[in-house]
Scaffold this motif. Structure first.
Motif, PDB file in Angstrom:
ATOM      1  N   LYS A   1       0.831  -1.212   0.000  1.00  0.00           N
ATOM      2  CA  LYS A   1       0.000   0.000   0.000  1.00  0.00           C
ATOM      3  C   LYS A   1       0.860   1.254   0.000  1.00  0.00           C
ATOM      4  CE  LYS A   1      -4.154  -2.089   1.790  1.00  0.00           C
ATOM      5  NZ  LYS A   1      -5.265  -2.148   2.728  1.00  0.00           N
ATOM      6  N   GLU A   2       2.026   1.155   0.633  1.00  0.00           N
ATOM      7  CA  GLU A   2       2.895   2.335   0.691  1.00  0.00           C
ATOM      8  C   GLU A   2       3.630   2.586  -0.613  1.00  0.00           C
ATOM      9  OE1 GLU A   2       5.414   1.824   4.102  1.00  0.00           O
ATOM     10  OE2 GLU A   2       3.702   2.050   5.482  1.00  0.00           O
ATOM     11  N   THR A   3       4.185   1.515  -1.174  1.00  0.00           N
ATOM     12  CA  THR A   3       5.087   1.745  -2.310  1.00  0.00           C
ATOM     13  C   THR A   3       4.655   1.064  -3.613  1.00  0.00           C
ATOM     14  OG1 THR A   3       6.443  -0.139  -1.707  1.00  0.00           O
ATOM     15  CG2 THR A   3       7.065   1.978  -0.751  1.00  0.00           C
ATOM     16  N   GLY A   4       3.705   0.106  -3.538  1.00  0.00           N
ATOM     17  CA  GLY A   4       3.286  -0.591  -4.762  1.00  0.00           C
ATOM     18  C   GLY A   4       2.428   0.298  -5.638  1.00  0.00           C
ATOM     19  N   LYS A   5       2.262  -0.121  -6.874  1.00  0.00           N
ATOM     20  CA  LYS A   5       1.514   0.700  -7.833  1.00  0.00           C
ATOM     21  C   LYS A   5       0.119   0.142  -8.131  1.00  0.00           C
ATOM     22  CE  LYS A   5       5.824   2.147  -9.889  1.00  0.00           C
ATOM     23  NZ  LYS A   5       6.930   1.452 -10.572  1.00  0.00           N
ATOM     24  N   ILE A   6      -0.243  -0.988  -7.542  1.00  0.00           N
ATOM     25  CA  ILE A   6      -1.553  -1.577  -7.825  1.00  0.00           C
ATOM     26  C   ILE A   6      -2.315  -1.763  -6.521  1.00  0.00           C
ATOM     27  CG2 ILE A   6      -0.962  -2.720 -10.013  1.00  0.00           C
ATOM     28  CD1 ILE A   6      -0.408  -5.269  -8.442  1.00  0.00           C
ATOM     29  N   PRO A   7      -3.656  -1.773  -6.583  1.00  0.00           N
ATOM     30  CA  PRO A   7      -4.415  -1.906  -5.341  1.00  0.00           C
ATOM     31  C   PRO A   7      -4.223  -3.268  -4.680  1.00  0.00           C
ATOM     32  CG  PRO A   7      -5.878  -1.894  -7.261  1.00  0.00           C
ATOM     33  CD  PRO A   7      -4.511  -1.578  -7.762  1.00  0.00           C
ATOM     34  N   VAL A   8      -4.335  -3.279  -3.354  1.00  0.00           N
ATOM     35  CA  VAL A   8      -4.289  -4.529  -2.593  1.00  0.00           C
ATOM     36  C   VAL A   8      -5.734  -4.855  -2.203  1.00  0.00           C
ATOM     37  CG1 VAL A   8      -3.441  -5.662  -0.510  1.00  0.00           C
ATOM     38  CG2 VAL A   8      -2.030  -3.932  -1.658  1.00  0.00           C
ATOM     39  N   LEU A   9      -6.174  -6.065  -2.577  1.00  0.00           N
ATOM     40  CA  LEU A   9      -7.535  -6.482  -2.225  1.00  0.00           C
ATOM     41  C   LEU A   9      -7.458  -7.356  -0.995  1.00  0.00           C
ATOM     42  CD1 LEU A   9      -8.923  -7.628  -5.703  1.00  0.00           C
ATOM     43  CD2 LEU A   9      -8.573  -5.315  -4.821  1.00  0.00           C
ATOM     44  N   SER A  10      -8.030  -6.890   0.096  1.00  0.00           N
ATOM     45  CA  SER A  10      -8.063  -7.775   1.251  1.00  0.00           C
ATOM     46  C   SER A  10      -9.478  -8.066   1.699  1.00  0.00           C
ATOM     47  CB  SER A  10      -7.193  -7.250   2.393  1.00  0.00           C
ATOM     48  OG  SER A  10      -7.263  -5.854   2.469  1.00  0.00           O
ATOM     49  N   HIS A  11     -10.454  -7.288   1.260  1.00  0.00           N
ATOM     50  CA  HIS A  11     -11.842  -7.725   1.439  1.00  0.00           C
ATOM     51  C   HIS A  11     -12.715  -7.237   0.287  1.00  0.00           C
ATOM     52  CE1 HIS A  11     -12.439  -3.788   3.248  1.00  0.00           C
ATOM     53  NE2 HIS A  11     -11.462  -4.065   4.092  1.00  0.00           N
ATOM     54  N   SER A  12     -13.948  -7.751   0.253  1.00  0.00           N
ATOM     55  CA  SER A  12     -14.811  -7.522  -0.909  1.00  0.00           C
ATOM     56  C   SER A  12     -15.001  -6.047  -1.230  1.00  0.00           C
ATOM     57  CB  SER A  12     -16.171  -8.167  -0.699  1.00  0.00           C
ATOM     58  OG  SER A  12     -16.001  -9.523  -0.426  1.00  0.00           O
ATOM     59  N   SER A  13     -15.060  -5.189  -0.203  1.00  0.00           N
ATOM     60  CA  SER A  13     -15.341  -3.773  -0.476  1.00  0.00           C
ATOM     61  C   SER A  13     -14.206  -3.137  -1.284  1.00  0.00           C
ATOM     62  CB  SER A  13     -15.577  -3.010   0.828  1.00  0.00           C
ATOM     63  OG  SER A  13     -14.377  -2.959   1.563  1.00  0.00           O
ATOM     64  N   ASP A  14     -13.025  -3.749  -1.259  1.00  0.00           N
ATOM     65  CA  ASP A  14     -11.923  -3.226  -2.071  1.00  0.00           C
ATOM     66  C   ASP A  14     -12.241  -3.311  -3.559  1.00  0.00           C
ATOM     67  OD1 ASP A  14     -10.371  -2.705   0.162  1.00  0.00           O
ATOM     68  OD2 ASP A  14      -9.504  -4.718   0.153  1.00  0.00           O
ATOM     69  N   LEU A  15     -13.156  -4.219  -3.916  1.00  0.00           N
ATOM     70  CA  LEU A  15     -13.502  -4.387  -5.325  1.00  0.00           C
ATOM     71  C   LEU A  15     -14.120  -3.117  -5.889  1.00  0.00           C
ATOM     72  CD1 LEU A  15     -15.037  -7.967  -5.232  1.00  0.00           C
ATOM     73  CD2 LEU A  15     -12.667  -7.284  -5.615  1.00  0.00           C
ATOM     74  N   LEU A  16     -14.772  -2.337  -5.010  1.00  0.00           N
ATOM     75  CA  LEU A  16     -15.434  -1.117  -5.468  1.00  0.00           C
ATOM     76  C   LEU A  16     -14.447  -0.130  -6.088  1.00  0.00           C
ATOM     77  CD1 LEU A  16     -17.758  -0.557  -2.376  1.00  0.00           C
ATOM     78  CD2 LEU A  16     -18.392  -1.507  -4.602  1.00  0.00           C
ATOM     79  N   HIS A  17     -13.220  -0.209  -5.665  1.00  0.00           N
ATOM     80  CA  HIS A  17     -12.245   0.781  -6.138  1.00  0.00           C
ATOM     81  C   HIS A  17     -11.443   0.291  -7.343  1.00  0.00           C
ATOM     82  CE1 HIS A  17     -13.441   2.763  -2.542  1.00  0.00           C
ATOM     83  NE2 HIS A  17     -13.033   1.752  -1.813  1.00  0.00           N
ATOM     84  N   LEU A  18     -11.792  -0.877  -7.847  1.00  0.00           N
ATOM     85  CA  LEU A  18     -11.042  -1.411  -8.991  1.00  0.00           C
ATOM     86  C   LEU A  18     -11.488  -0.740 -10.288  1.00  0.00           C
ATOM     87  CD1 LEU A  18     -10.925  -5.263  -8.373  1.00  0.00           C
ATOM     88  CD2 LEU A  18      -9.026  -3.636  -8.302  1.00  0.00           C
ATOM     89  N   ASP A  19     -10.563  -0.661 -11.224  1.00  0.00           N
ATOM     90  CA  ASP A  19     -10.942  -0.166 -12.553  1.00  0.00           C
ATOM     91  C   ASP A  19     -11.584  -1.314 -13.336  1.00  0.00           C
ATOM     92  OD1 ASP A  19      -8.885  -1.826 -13.206  1.00  0.00           O
ATOM     93  OD2 ASP A  19      -7.565  -0.267 -13.982  1.00  0.00           O
ATOM     94  N   LYS A  20     -11.995  -1.028 -14.577  1.00  0.00           N
ATOM     95  CA  LYS A  20     -12.749  -2.005 -15.348  1.00  0.00           C
ATOM     96  C   LYS A  20     -11.965  -3.315 -15.530  1.00  0.00           C
ATOM     97  CE  LYS A  20     -15.234  -2.622 -19.630  1.00  0.00           C
ATOM     98  NZ  LYS A  20     -15.202  -2.322 -21.053  1.00  0.00           N
ATOM     99  N   ARG A  21     -10.687  -3.186 -15.878  1.00  0.00           N
ATOM    100  CA  ARG A  21      -9.886  -4.387 -16.107  1.00  0.00           C
ATOM    101  C   ARG A  21      -9.785  -5.224 -14.827  1.00  0.00           C
ATOM    102  NH1 ARG A  21      -4.111  -5.196 -16.464  1.00  0.00           N
ATOM    103  NH2 ARG A  21      -3.791  -7.230 -17.425  1.00  0.00           N
TER     104      ARG A  21
END
Lengths: 422, 422
Positions: free
Chosen positions: A364-384
């Motif tokens: 989360k600090e230095t990576g460039k892609i989202p980290v999914l750890s629970h279902s609500s994280d899916l809301l912030h994903l882009d289309k791909r």
């Protein structure tokens, strides 16, 4: 309280908790694996990684389908649990299009994710145990001289693997070429190539694979290959001595639940049904199709009355069995060439020990892609990202049909992250 | 010589041959059937039709899938052969969208094809044996008064069959309503309705079903129901006395070849795979979907781990089991609501005795749709006809996967018309 909200709470608790103090700066290391199933060789690699100074070990693991073109013997959740109980600190998922790809793309996806996790070291087994030799071959494979030589060798009509070996032979001699003859060296070289390609700083660490070879059917020095273990688990006997006891407990539990072993034979008619239903255009859109292979696949699908027959109709020396199996399972899953472009769009956390919290935090600090750890994280994903999650869900729903006792759909999202207390 | 050219020659020869001279004008009669499998009751109907004055008997028969929503026990080719050896003169195919439809559309497709063949009489079994009573009920069902009453009954939320029966009861009394309680009367009424709707002059002829009822599991007076026969053939014993010896020979031959019996259980995982792969929109596009049923089907498909479970999740008194089974098999075959519109676009000849040549000849002279007797006839089909032939081919390729020993694809076109010498 729903599974999701329960999960979110646990997860917040972990994040709040302070990590155990380390004497010096952490040395996070990573392993790319399938654990299909987890065995003593895997445990030895994790242990060696720690002995070499790794303070934290993350695993990037294939989900429900594996690189050899098959459903994993057990669900990704139980394989995650095995890894955590046997020494890994955190397990992340290698998404389907990279998990069920040739060695090059498999390694590219895995190395990219390890780097996103902030790993500084990559640990792997190899037959040669010689990091320097593997690095040199990796560099050679990325050189323009190699590309030219490979093209020449391919024009003789041999398969890709033989052409590559011949090209290395003519540029760097027989010893370098011999490295490419064994599967763990080959994969190791792909990891090192991927790190160079992506300009990721990942220090390589290797242990020599001792005991059994990758595909070996006879166990040696207390180690058996994953291939042999899978066969014994299908038969229902002989596998236990070669699996750490913590992992053996999980396998026994899953067998009792009817959740192991996944067996392609249970889906033979479904696979034939899928093949018979597909148009030529659908075959052409699968991953790993080239040189008009779709015509061959289509024609074989209209003739074959068993899967063995299908393989014998499509097989030539140009195409490896693993590649054909991956194509077959991609067809079943509806995986297309366009799904398999680029790099994985997220890091999905499958399971964690307390100590493993370092990895999602670093990501989360230095990576460039989202980290999914629970279902609500899916809301912030882009289309791909959302397409990929759906694909993974479909894979999980279909994996269930290979089991002795299928489970309902939706497990990919409803199953909470695996938690193991340190 | 290819199968096709061989076939063409034979066919020309038949056409050239003169029919045996008849004492008076021919009386061509037709039967709509499934012969799943052919039994003594079917033979009795053909014989009664002849005794009543029919000089030629044509059959319009379901292909590889039948009205109850299942693969036919034997391929359409062997069922055609049974019919010809047991007294029919010619067999034509009822295309898939009508063969696997509710009684109304099944009858409409069948009656339309019989009329195209120039049949002047339609022969069927019925529980009541009373043509006049059946005709009256058919007329009633086509009246505006019935439509109004039906609407009212349906608004009470009962299933279609019960609402229809209640509407007939209130308009024409209990005796007329009782006619609709048995499957052969119901189908007979649908035939008569279809003939009226299409303004086809088809004189009805019925025999009373004697011996076993349609679904009866105990044979009576030497007759057993098709349902009972299918069960006994699945079990492998007890069926032979209830099947004419010519048909029994064919069944035994097909069993020995691994081409009988087709069994849905062999495809349980394939059906579950198909259901798990379908989107809500795909469920909505299936035939026979109304009142948001697609949502129910989609949700059940994500939960069910067996087909029994799927049926118990979707079943309510509103939907008959046969309808749900037809929806399930339509999903497998990729049959959509749009395929099932209108009337059959062609007459496909499945098999012929010399005497049966009357029917394709009449159809070519006076019918309005093309007669397909060999593959080259496909060239002259319009787009809808070609789509239908492809659908039929896919049905045949998937039917093969229900058999003990699957056969390659393409049989629908490569199999020559069945010829039986008179």
């Amino acid at each position: 309280m729903t599974a999701n909200s329960r999960f979110r709470r646990t997860f917040r608790k972990i994040y709040r908790k302070e990590e155990p103090a380390l004497k010096s700066a952490p040395v996070p290391a990573g392993i790319i694996a399938e654990f299909n199933p987890f065995h003593r060789g895997h445990a030895a690699l994790i242990q060696a990684a720690r002995e070499s100074g790794a303070t934290h070990v993350a695993v990037v693991m294939s989900g429900d389908f594996v690189q050899r073109g098959a459903p994993a013997l057990l669900s990704k959740w139980s394989r995650t649990e095995m890894a955590l109980r046997c020494g890994a600190d955190a397990v992340f998922e290698l998404p389907l299009p990279w998990a069920m790809a040739g060695a090059e793309r498999f390694a590219l996806g895995g190395v990219f994710l390890l780097a996103q996790l902030g790993c500084r070291r990559i640990c792997f087994g190899s037959e040669c145990g010689d990091v320097k030799a593997l690095q040199e071959t990796a560099s050679l494979l990325l050189s323009p001289a190699f590309s030219a030589q490979l093209k020449q060798e391919l024009s003789r009509g041999t398969g890709f693997a033989s052409a590559r070996e011949a090209a290395v032979h003519s540029l760097a001699g027989p010893q370098a070429a011999a490295l490419l003859q064994t599967p763990n060296n080959t994969l190791a070289i792909e990891y090192l190539k991927a790190a160079q390609l992506l300009s990721m700083e990942l220090e390589p660490f290797t242990i020599t694979r001792f005991g059994a070879d990758h595909h070996d059917s006879t166990p040696r020095a207390g180690f058996a290959s994953a291939t042999a273990l899978r066969e014994w688990i299908q038969k229902g006997e002989g596998w236990e001595p070669f699996v750490p006891s913590e992992a053996a407990e999980i396998i026994k539990r899953e067998i009792a639940l009817g959740a192991c072993p996944a067996d392609p034979a249970r889906m033979e008619r479904a696979l034939l049904f899928r093949l018979r239903s597909m148009t030529l255009a659908e075959f052409a859109s699968l991953p790993d199709i080239s040189e008009g292979l779709e015509n061959r696949l289509f024609a074989a699908s209209r003739k074959a009355c068993t899967l063995d027959e299908w393989f014998s109709l499509v097989k030539t020396k140009r195409y490896s069995m693993a590649r054909l199996r991956r194509i077959l399972f991609s067809a079943l899953l509806g995986l297309t060439a366009s799904d398999a472009q680029g790099l994985p769009p997220y890091l999905r956390l499958l399971g964690l020990r307390d100590s493993g919290v370092l990895f999602p935090r670093q990501a989360k600090e230095t990576g460039k892609i989202p980290v999914l750890s629970h279902s609500s994280d899916l809301l912030h994903l882009d289309k791909r990202g959302r397409i990929m999650v759906e694909l993974e869900g479909k894979g999980s729903d279909l994996h269930a049909l290979f089991l002795p006792r299928p489970v309902p759909c939706g497990l990919n999202l409803s199953h909470g992250m695996v938690r193991v207390r340190s």
